[in-house]
Design a protein around this motif. Structure first.
Motif, PDB file in Angstrom:
ATOM      1  N   GLN A  77      14.272  -1.934  56.915  1.00  0.00           N
ATOM      2  CA  GLN A  77      14.066  -1.290  55.939  1.00  0.00           C
ATOM      3  C   GLN A  77      14.671  -1.878  54.636  1.00  0.00           C
ATOM      4  O   GLN A  77      13.985  -1.923  53.623  1.00  0.00           O
ATOM      5  CB  GLN A  77      14.206   0.367  55.913  1.00  0.00           C
ATOM      6  N   ASP A  78      15.808  -2.226  54.722  1.00  0.00           N
ATOM      7  CA  ASP A  78      16.590  -2.968  53.755  1.00  0.00           C
ATOM      8  C   ASP A  78      15.783  -4.206  53.266  1.00  0.00           C
ATOM      9  O   ASP A  78      15.824  -4.200  51.969  1.00  0.00           O
ATOM     10  CB  ASP A  78      18.019  -3.451  54.117  1.00  0.00           C
ATOM     11  N   VAL A  79      15.352  -5.016  54.151  1.00  0.00           N
ATOM     12  CA  VAL A  79      14.486  -6.106  53.706  1.00  0.00           C
ATOM     13  C   VAL A  79      13.261  -5.581  52.652  1.00  0.00           C
ATOM     14  O   VAL A  79      13.069  -6.320  51.789  1.00  0.00           O
ATOM     15  CB  VAL A  79      13.950  -6.969  54.881  1.00  0.00           C
ATOM     16  N   MET A  80      12.521  -4.679  53.272  1.00  0.00           N
ATOM     17  CA  MET A  80      11.449  -3.938  52.417  1.00  0.00           C
ATOM     18  C   MET A  80      11.901  -3.599  51.288  1.00  0.00           C
ATOM     19  O   MET A  80      11.038  -4.010  50.223  1.00  0.00           O
ATOM     20  CB  MET A  80      10.830  -2.964  53.356  1.00  0.00           C
ATOM     21  N   ASP A  81      13.048  -2.846  51.066  1.00  0.00           N
ATOM     22  CA  ASP A  81      13.472  -2.528  49.975  1.00  0.00           C
ATOM     23  C   ASP A  81      13.579  -3.507  48.916  1.00  0.00           C
ATOM     24  O   ASP A  81      13.127  -3.462  47.697  1.00  0.00           O
ATOM     25  CB  ASP A  81      14.690  -1.430  50.037  1.00  0.00           C
ATOM     26  N   ALA A  82      14.235  -4.637  49.472  1.00  0.00           N
ATOM     27  CA  ALA A  82      14.689  -5.497  48.625  1.00  0.00           C
ATOM     28  C   ALA A  82      13.391  -6.306  47.923  1.00  0.00           C
ATOM     29  O   ALA A  82      13.546  -6.820  46.911  1.00  0.00           O
ATOM     30  CB  ALA A  82      15.622  -6.758  49.168  1.00  0.00           C
ATOM     31  N   LEU A  83      12.508  -6.700  48.659  1.00  0.00           N
ATOM     32  CA  LEU A  83      11.349  -7.211  48.452  1.00  0.00           C
ATOM     33  C   LEU A  83      10.653  -6.392  47.488  1.00  0.00           C
ATOM     34  O   LEU A  83       9.922  -6.952  46.372  1.00  0.00           O
ATOM     35  CB  LEU A  83      10.239  -7.513  49.668  1.00  0.00           C
ATOM     36  N   LYS A  84      10.693  -5.167  47.659  1.00  0.00           N
ATOM     37  CA  LYS A  84       9.974  -4.230  46.547  1.00  0.00           C
ATOM     38  C   LYS A  84      10.433  -4.299  45.202  1.00  0.00           C
ATOM     39  O   LYS A  84       9.714  -4.138  44.215  1.00  0.00           O
ATOM     40  CB  LYS A  84       9.715  -2.560  47.155  1.00  0.00           C
ATOM     41  N   VAL A  85      11.814  -4.329  45.125  1.00  0.00           N
ATOM     42  CA  VAL A  85      12.475  -4.564  43.826  1.00  0.00           C
ATOM     43  C   VAL A  85      11.812  -5.506  42.893  1.00  0.00           C
ATOM     44  O   VAL A  85      11.661  -5.356  41.742  1.00  0.00           O
ATOM     45  CB  VAL A  85      14.000  -4.794  44.022  1.00  0.00           C
ATOM     46  N   ASP A  86      11.402  -6.428  43.673  1.00  0.00           N
ATOM     47  CA  ASP A  86      10.912  -7.758  42.931  1.00  0.00           C
ATOM     48  C   ASP A  86       9.403  -7.425  42.187  1.00  0.00           C
ATOM     49  O   ASP A  86       8.994  -8.144  41.386  1.00  0.00           O
ATOM     50  CB  ASP A  86      10.789  -8.989  43.686  1.00  0.00           C
TER      51      ASP A  86
END
Lengths: 437, 434
Positions: free
Chosen positions: B359-368
């Protein structure tokens, strides 16, 4: 002789040529690899090239260096080969080292040429003297030569074909380069064949020379044999002369004396019988002296078995030797007061003991032997008994036969029984008058 | 004299040996340096500002774990020069211990023995290969041997011109859309919007025959048998579909038309999506319209299958420090922390399932991504699972050349598709067997 020299010379010349061609070919290929690779790098065609080749074994700039170094090392090893003593192990190990260097050299030029092996084969053919070694090494090297062909070896180790390097150039240039390579290969082959031809010629000459020397030797040998025969005949004559002289000196002298004495007796016997008797006494003494002389002469002719020792000493030492060599226990029992016999009797006794003990071990596998000497009136009785396997059906061999003959000459007889061990009984009548001599 | 000579030769031979051992010993005593073959910028043909920083961090971390090891690389080799660079290194016998590989380089270098087979390393380490996406891993395999570990994958997505669909009152398709949906949308957007007699609005650009084939669940080339099977029913279906699609456009659609926002769909790599969706590139490219990405449309017998391209790591078969090289490759490929950093700062998808499902990776990608991008990032995981890997071997390149040369005329004519494909198949197989 002239012929041999020239074929040897030709052999050396072709060998040098072979070395030269194989080295030049290796150098040529390494040069092609170097120049082509350098050009690929400077014209930035490296990837197109890499897409085509199977494998790049070593850095291109190292190829000529490796070729030169390994060729030099090969020459040093070959020199070592010519100096080392020839044994199967030394030959095979030197060959293995030479082959390893060759493999390295050929590997650096992607096995485009394996003519360097011909050079090694030629060198080996010159240096190996023994036919067996030569055949074995030649077989190995030929197999290796066949195996290191590019088309075969490229299935075993990953290497890239020299032709890929040529494919970079225009058709004309690449065909020129590959024909230079073919010419060098062919030159190597031809020089190798010539070399082998001269080698065979040389060997043929050598073997012809050896054959003629052999004949000469045979002739000399025959002459020597004839000479030896002559010498033997001369010896025989000399010996005969000596015998004749001996007989003449002793018997001749005595018999002449006797015959004249007897003649005188014949004349005297009627006139003066006392004087004749005296004369006969003298003659009898002369005859006895003559007999002694004859004995002495015969003794001189005897073989030296008993010459230096008394019978007793001789027997003891023989038995001692026998015990030492065979490990058999020998019991020696003597019921005699004196141990002195006539020379011929001594020899017979000595032979009987020798033969009897030998038979006990050889045929009877005995571990204990009993020898006893006894006297029954004037007859000497010798018993040789053993605890061996004996023998139900006695087969008279040469030894026993010879013994019987010898004893029979002295009016004795030999009996033997094989049922319980082996018993040999010899009865030998002794000549009375001489015993007390 | 003879004895003396013999001694001299024996000592020369011994000296040679000692010299060789000394040289070897000298080399062995030096600290270990691993060479790395890497290209500057992004291999995915998108701009990338600081391509080495992530790698430098990895090297620093690895050197900390292995104090006697130094890792060096030559910087500044552009992706288009990388092949040539590697080839030169091979010719000079200075091939890096560890090298980054694209699928075409991999096939060449596996064949000529430059790359080390990794089977024994994988077996020795009892490496759990299930942690990778099968497609990513498969890309590093040739003839059932492992030659490379996956580093980063990039799936093909479908670019959608949202503004155009809105204008035509068409709803954005879902991620499980089909050929029919694709065709209908294309059909309805292809029109003359300003009524000047010329068609100025198009359905698709650059959607290829092979995209249709792969999304119908079939592959063109069988590497093991070394032959193509074009008579497969699914290929025939894909070809028929492509003919229908091509018939919609009466004139050739160009990239200029696409850039102007006149085209609804265009296949696009995830790397391009990652680069051009966030600021600042977003403003520089495709600024005249709103856009987004979705999965590729699925064929009747297939799924929403994408081609997946993977950047890999291989090891030189001549590396003198294979154990260390392997450790470093393994670190780059399978270390979760590193792969997490990679997926958030680079333009690719991690090859590790666990990273892409976090989930952390998904969230980090979404920020961009800007707020209006509706692309569901978890779809990436599905795409990665179902995607296919293409080995761009020389044979494959040859097949595709032969196919594209004839496919255009087949799609535009009304020849019998099945017959034409059988003829084509025979031609190509003949070519392959030579």
């Amino acid at each position: 002789m002239n012929m041999t020299l020239s074929s040897k010379e030709c052999m050396h010349i072709t060998f040098r040529f072979l070395a030269f061609f194989s080295f030049v070919q290796a150098l040529f290929i390494s040069g092609c690899i170097y120049v082509t690779s350098d050009m690929l790098l400077s014209t930035r065609q490296a990837y197109d090239f890499i897409e085509k080749v199977n494998h790049i074994p070593i850095a291109y700039y190292k190829v000529p260096v490796y070729v030169i170094l390994s060729f030099l090392l090969l020459c040093v090893i070959m020199k070592l080969h010519s100096i080392l003593k020839e044994t199967v192990i030394s030959i095979l190990s030197i060959l293995a080292i030479e082959f390893a260097i060759c493999i390295f050299l050929m590997w650096s030029i992607s096995f485009t040429a394996n003519t360097i092996l011909l050079f090694v084969i030629a060198n080996m053919m010159v240096l190996t003297r023994q036919r067996g070694n030569k055949g074995l090494s030649l077989l190995i090297m030929i197999l290796l030569y066949l195996a290191t062909n590019y088309d075969i070896i490229s299935h075993i180790i990953p290497i890239s074909d020299y032709r890929y390097y040529l494919s970079v150039y225009s058709t004309n240039a690449s065909s020129l380069l590959s024909s230079i390579n073919s010419i060098l290969t062919t030159s190597c082959m031809i020089t190798f064949l010539l070399f082998m031809l001269f080698l065979i010629q040389d060997q043929y000459n050598e073997s012809k020379e050896i054959r003629s020397l052999n004949n000469e030797l045979q002739n000399l040998n025959d002459q020597l044999k004839e000479y030896a025969d002559d010498r033997e005949k001369m010896g025989e004559t000399k010996e005969r002369n000596r015998l004749a002289r001996e007989i003449h000196d002793t018997l001749g002298h005595t018999l002449t004396g006797l015959s004249t004495g007897l003649e005188a007796c014949k004349a005297l016997i009627d006139k003066n019988s006392d004087a004749a008797k005296k004369q006969l006494d003298i003659l009898s003494k002369v005859a006895k002296d003559g007999l002694k002389d004859v004995r002495r002469s015969v003794k001189k002719l005897r073989p030296d078995t008993l010459e230096n020792h008394s019978l007793k000493e001789a027997l003891e030492s023989t038995i001692e030797d026998f015990v030492r060599t065979t490990g058999v226990i020998v019991h020696f029992i003597c019921h005699l007061e004196t141990f002195k016999f006539q020379a011929d009797e001594e020899e017979a006794i000595y032979r009987i003991i020798q033969e009897g003990t030998t038979n006990a071990v050889r045929h009877g596998k005995a571990s204990e032997i009993f020898i006893s000497f006894g006297m029954d009136h004037d007859i000497l009785i010798i018993i040789v008994e053993d605890n061996g396997i004996g023998c139900d059906n006695i087969q008279e061999g040469f030894g026993l036969h010879h013994m019987k003959e010898r004893v029979a000459l002295l009016n004795g007889n030999v009996r033997c029984y094989g049922t319980n061990g082996f018993v040999l009984i010899v009865e030998l009548p002794l000549r009375e008058e001489e015993r007390h001599d | 004299m003879k004895l003396f000579k013999r001694k001299v030769y024996i000592s020369i031979a011994a000296l040679f040996l000692i010299f060789a051992i000394a040289v070897y010993g000298n080399i062995a005593a030096q600290p270990i340096t691993l060479h790395l073959g890497v290209m500057a910028g992004s291999v995915w043909d998108v701009p990338e500002s600081d391509s080495y920083s992530l790698l430098d961090q990895a090297i620093e971390e690895f050197e900390k774990q292995h104090p006697y090891v130094k890792i060096s690389y030559q910087s500044g080799i552009r992706p288009e020069d990388y092949k040539e660079y590697l080839a030169e290194q091979i010719i000079m016998d200075e091939i890096p211990d560890v090298l980054f590989l694209t699928t075409d380089i991999l096939s060449v270098m596996a064949e000529n023995g430059t790359l080390k087979k990794l089977n024994s390393f994988i077996k020795h380490d009892h490496m759990d290969l299930d942690m990778y996406y099968a497609t990513s891993l498969e890309q590093g395999m040739m003839t059932s041997n492992y030659y490379a570990l996956p580093y980063e994958s990039v799936p093909k997505l479908m670019f959608v011109n949202k503004s155009l669909l809105e204008k035509e009152h068409i709803e954005m398709p879902n991620d499980d859309w089909t050929w029919d949906d694709f065709y209908h949308i294309c059909q309805s957007v292809t029109k003359d919007s300003n009524s000047d007699g010329i068609i100025d609005q198009f359905g698709f650009y650059n959607y290829q025959w092979e995209d249709a084939v792969y999304s119908n669940g079939v592959q063109i080339y069988d590497e093991v048998l070394n032959e193509v099977d074009l008579a497969d029913q699914r290929i025939i279906e894909a070809t028929e579909f492509m003919r229908k699609l091509v018939a919609l456009h009466s004139e050739k659609v160009t990239s200029a038309m696409f850039d102007k926002g006149l085209v609804a769909f265009c296949p696009m790599n995830y790397s391009a999506y990652r680069t051009y969706m966030p600021y600042p590139w977003r403003v520089k490219k495709y600024s005249g319209f709103e856009w987004d990405c979705i999965a590729m449309p699925s064929g009747p017998q297939g799924d929403n299958i994408s081609q997946i391209d993977t950047l890999m790591l291989g090891m030189s078969s001549k590396s003198k420090h294979q154990k260390l090289a392997w450790e470093f490759m393994k670190y780059l490929s399978s270390n979760k922390e590193f792969q997490t950093k990679l997926v958030t700062s680079s333009q690719g998808v991690s090859v590790l399932k666990e990273v892409m499902r976090s989930q952390d990776v998904m969230d980090a990608l979404k920020v961009d991504n800007p707020g209006n991008s509706t692309f569901e990032l978890h779809v990436l995981d599905e795409i990665m699972e179902s995607g296919i890997a293409i080995h761009q071997t020389e044979d494959y390149e040859q097949i595709m050349q032969a196919l594209t040369a004839q496919m255009d005329s087949l799609l535009e004519s009304d020849q019998d598709i099945e017959n034409a494909l059988i003829v084509l198949q025979r031609q190509i197989n003949h070519l392959l067997q030579r």
